[in-house]
Design a protein around this motif. Structure first.
Motif, PDB file in Angstrom:
ATOM      1  N   GLN A  58       6.245  -4.300   1.240  1.00  0.00           N
ATOM      2  CA  GLN A  58       7.750  -4.997   1.578  1.00  0.00           C
ATOM      3  C   GLN A  58       8.930  -4.576   1.034  1.00  0.00           C
ATOM      4  OE1 GLN A  58       7.164  -8.972  -1.060  1.00  0.00           O
ATOM      5  NE2 GLN A  58       8.615  -9.195  -0.272  1.00  0.00           N
ATOM      6  N   MET A  77       1.798  -4.264  -1.049  1.00  0.00           N
ATOM      7  CA  MET A  77       2.650  -5.686  -0.305  1.00  0.00           C
ATOM      8  C   MET A  77       3.282  -5.131   0.337  1.00  0.00           C
ATOM      9  SD  MET A  77       0.149  -7.171  -1.759  1.00  0.00           S
ATOM     10  CE  MET A  77      -0.011  -6.364  -3.134  1.00  0.00           C
ATOM     11  N   LYS A 107       4.574 -13.060  -1.514  1.00  0.00           N
ATOM     12  CA  LYS A 107       4.486 -11.800  -1.228  1.00  0.00           C
ATOM     13  C   LYS A 107       5.119 -11.639  -2.694  1.00  0.00           C
ATOM     14  CE  LYS A 107       4.519  -9.916   3.376  1.00  0.00           C
ATOM     15  NZ  LYS A 107       5.119  -8.946   4.261  1.00  0.00           N
TER      16      LYS A 107
END
Length: 730
Positions: free
Chosen positions: A340, A338, A253
């Motif tokens: 995250q 992403m 990531k």
């Protein structure tokens, strides 16, 4: 429309500035770079190499460490033996400790146990100094306990390393021992591969292992604090290290975030270039574009230019963190995309972009407005600046250098006192140094300031009373300070005001008398003229009476003419409109001629005229006609107002280039007036004004003397009247 265009121009400027900032700050990390060239990955790789070397490649078992570490050196023996002092000191300490226990115990049985315990400890201490085997056993026991603590910590760190770098696979071989180190499959699902050869081997990691066993005990407990070096293997290690892409590791990531951020920065750079081109061409800002928000422009004009510059710089510095935060928010958006982290990246952009744009717009617009005003009102703006006013105030402060210096010194002392007080609280030693400064410097300065401010209030109070017309007593002069000199000046001013008021009262009185005297002297002959003119109208008058009345009219008319001519002449002289025709004149001869014309009149008046001339001739550069008039007036004045049967003294002499003309006589009238008032116009010693004088004789003489640059002084001593005239010969 104009506001919309300006906002668009400002937004393009914002994009250019933001792109330039990102280019400078982040450009080296993204332009032409891959994720594996970033600092973040570099530190991660270094951490992996160090951990793999320590926990895998050069891993040592507890047994191996025991062989290397459980060795006692002579330095360790000496340190352990003397950890609590020399042998006599340790024995003495034991004796003192147990002596206290023995004193507190009355039981013989307990005392015997205490003595046994004491002797056992003393014997153990002596054995430490006498028997190496005895002391080595103790040191080894300490090391074994410390080694167990070290291995516990080592295993915990190893497990943490294996968990954090589970996405790394490797297949490495020690070139010298052919020992193979393998984890996972380095051929499948490879995200990134690192290959190491003998020229670029994995063992070039420069990892050195130090073990501090004393750190794992409480204060060392007698164990020497030295380190033990466990050398790494120097043999090259070759093979492959890979990062797996199917493990769900954070590095995958991170790589995606890096690529997203890189694209975002490229887009921002392109937008910055486009914005810059538009600002230089189609949307180029001109002065007319900024002629908006008149209220804001008017308020800005009231701000001094130097204060504006400080505020502008402060706002610019305050704006930088918002631009920086906007830059970092672009990276945060990548993590959000992403999945995250939370939406803080987008929220940051929503918050920071408007704020930073508003700040930049304010900076640009205000700078343009201020620049326009500076071009049109340069001189006025500079004179209105705080710096210019401060400089002017400083100049006025130092008009009296002593006051300026003392004020500056006082400000410095007060600043140091406040700053020193803050600093002294940080350290007790500094506080002790601050106390003498406070007592011997700050307190005297504070007392001096309070005393002078009190003195200044007293002076201001007296000044206010003087302004209100209350002339109080003398203001006390204290010391030799500028305030004391100011008090002296106020006292002098008060005396001057008193004198001025006295002179003013005198002037008002003289004006009243002048009007009264002029009215009396002009009205007397004028009344006679009117009266006898009416009498002449009577047709029954005889020729004898008519001739008599005409004679009286001639006398009164001549009298009135003389008064008017004398008044005109003295007024002309006093105004400075009289021109002098200066020639070299023999003043002695001029005086003799004047005396010759007056001798018969003096004799008829019963006066004895005594003339003294120091030398013949006495030349001076004067207007002869005017000077004769002055001399004649003074002599005639003496003849008219001298007591009958007395002497009149006239003297002419030269003293150091100055001609002195003196007339002295005894007055027939009592002289109660101020001698200086006798030169006033229409002022006569005969207050009843029954004499024929006009009261202008002395005034005319005074004016003539003044025109010649001389002086005329009148002195009265009882009935003695004295006039002294001095005039330079050249």
């Amino acid at each position: 429309m104009k506001k919309g265009k300006l906002l668009l121009q400002l937004f393009l400027m914002y994009v250019v500035v933001l792109a330039a900032l990102c280019l400078v700050v982040e450009g080296p990390n993204y332009i032409g770079k891959s994720y594996y060239q970033t600092n973040g990955f570099y530190y991660e790789e270094q951490e992996f190499r160090e951990g793999l070397t320590r926990f895998v490649l050069d891993e040592m078992s507890e047994e191996d460490l025991r062989k290397k570490l459980l060795i006692v050196t002579e330095d360790e023996r000496v340190h352990y033996r003397e950890y609590y002092g020399s042998l006599p000191e340790q024995v003495e300490n034991i004796m003192l400790q147990y002596a206290e226990r023995l004193e507190e115990t009355s039981s013989e049985e307990v005392r015997e146990l205490i003595l046994v315990e004491r002797d056992k400890k003393i014997a153990d201490i002596k054995a430490n100094f006498e028997d190496d085997v005895h002391v080595d056993a103790k040191i080894v026991a300490l090391k074994e306990r410390a080694l167990k603590e070290y291995m516990k910590e080592y295993n915990e760190e190893k497990q943490e390393f294996l968990n954090n770098f589970s996405h790394y696979n490797y297949e490495l071989i020690n070139v010298e021992t052919n020992e193979v180190f393998k984890k996972g499959d380095v051929t499948k699902d490879v995200l990134k591969r690192f290959t190491y050869t003998e020229k670029n081997d994995f063992s070039g990691r420069n990892v050195v292992k130090y073990i501090y066993l004393s750190d794992y005990l409480n204060d060392g407990e007698g164990l020497a604090p030295g380190t033990r070096l466990i050398e790494n293997s120097s043999a090259p290690v070759t093979g492959d290290v890979t990062i797996s892409k199917n493990t769900g590791a954070g590095i995958v990531k991170d790589l995606q975030v890096f690529q997203f951020t890189k694209i975002a920065y490229y887009i921002l750079y392109i937008l910055g270039v486009i914005s810059f081109v538009l600002l230089c061409t189609k949307l180029r800002p001109v002065q007319a574009d900024f002629e908006v928000w008149p209220n804001g422009r008017e308020k800005l004009r009231r701000v001094p230019v130097d204060i504006f510059v400080l505020l502008w710089i402060g706002l610019a510095c305050f704006m930088i963190p918002f631009f920086t935060s906007t830059n970092y928010s672009i990276q945060s958006i990548g993590y959000y995309v992403m999945g995250q982290n939370s939406s803080f990246g987008i929220l940051d952009v929503i918050v920071f972009v408007p704020i930073s744009f508003a700040m930049l717009a304010l900076l640009v617009v205000s700078a343009v407005w201020q620049y326009e005003q500076l071009l049109t009102e340069k001189q006025g703006m500079l004179k209105d600046t705080f710096t210019y006013k401060l400089w002017q105030a400083s100049e006025t402060l130092f008009l009296n250098r002593k006051i300026g210096t003392q004020s500056l010194l006082m400000l410095v002392v007060v600043f140091l006192a406040g700053f020193g007080l803050v600093v002294s609280f940080m350290d007790f030693g500094l506080f002790l140094l601050y106390i003498p400064f406070f007592i011997f410097v700050f307190l005297p300065v504070l007392y001096s300031f309070i005393r002078r401010m009190g003195y200044l209030n007293t002076i201001m109070k007296h000044t206010k009373e003087m302004a209100e017309g209350r002339l109080t007593g003398d203001l006390k002069v204290k010391g030799k300070s500028p305030l004391a000199h100011h008090a002296e000046n106020l006292n002098a001013l008060r005396d001057g005001v008193k004198s001025s008021l006295t002179e003013q009262a005198k002037s008002e009185r003289m004006k009243t008398e002048l009007i009264t005297n002029v009215s009396h002297d002009l009205r007397t002959p004028l009344t006679s003229i009117i009266t006898y003119t009416d009498l002449l109208k009577n047709p029954e008058l005889t020729e004898e009476e008519r001739a008599k009345y005409i004679g009286i009219l001639e006398v009164k008319s001549a009298r009135l003419k003389t008064l008017i001519e004398d008044l005109f002449e003295v007024s002309k002289m006093a105004s400075g409109n009289m021109e002098l025709v200066r020639t070299q004149v023999d003043l002695a001869q001029l005086l003799q001629q004047t005396i010759g014309e007056q001798e018969e009149d003096f004799a008829a008046a019963g006066l004895d005229l005594r003339v003294t001339i120091s030398e013949q001739p006495i030349f001076a550069v004067v207007d002869g006609q005017k000077w004769w008039r002055a001399i004649d007036n003074l002599i005639v004045n003496a003849r008219k107002y001298s007591l009958e049967g007395t002497r009149v003294y006239v003297q002419l002499k030269v003293d150091l280039g100055v001609v002195e003309f003196i007339v002295k006589n005894v007055a027939k009238y009592e002289l109660n007036e101020d001698a200086g008032e006798l030169v006033e116009r229409f002022k006569r010693a005969d207050t009843s004004r029954h004499t024929e004088g006009s009261g202008l004789g002395l005034a005319i003489a005074q004016s003539i003397v003044d025109l010649h640059g001389g002086t005329m002084q009148i002195a009265v001593d009882g009935d003695l009247f004295k006039v002294t005239v001095k005039i330079p010969m050249k």
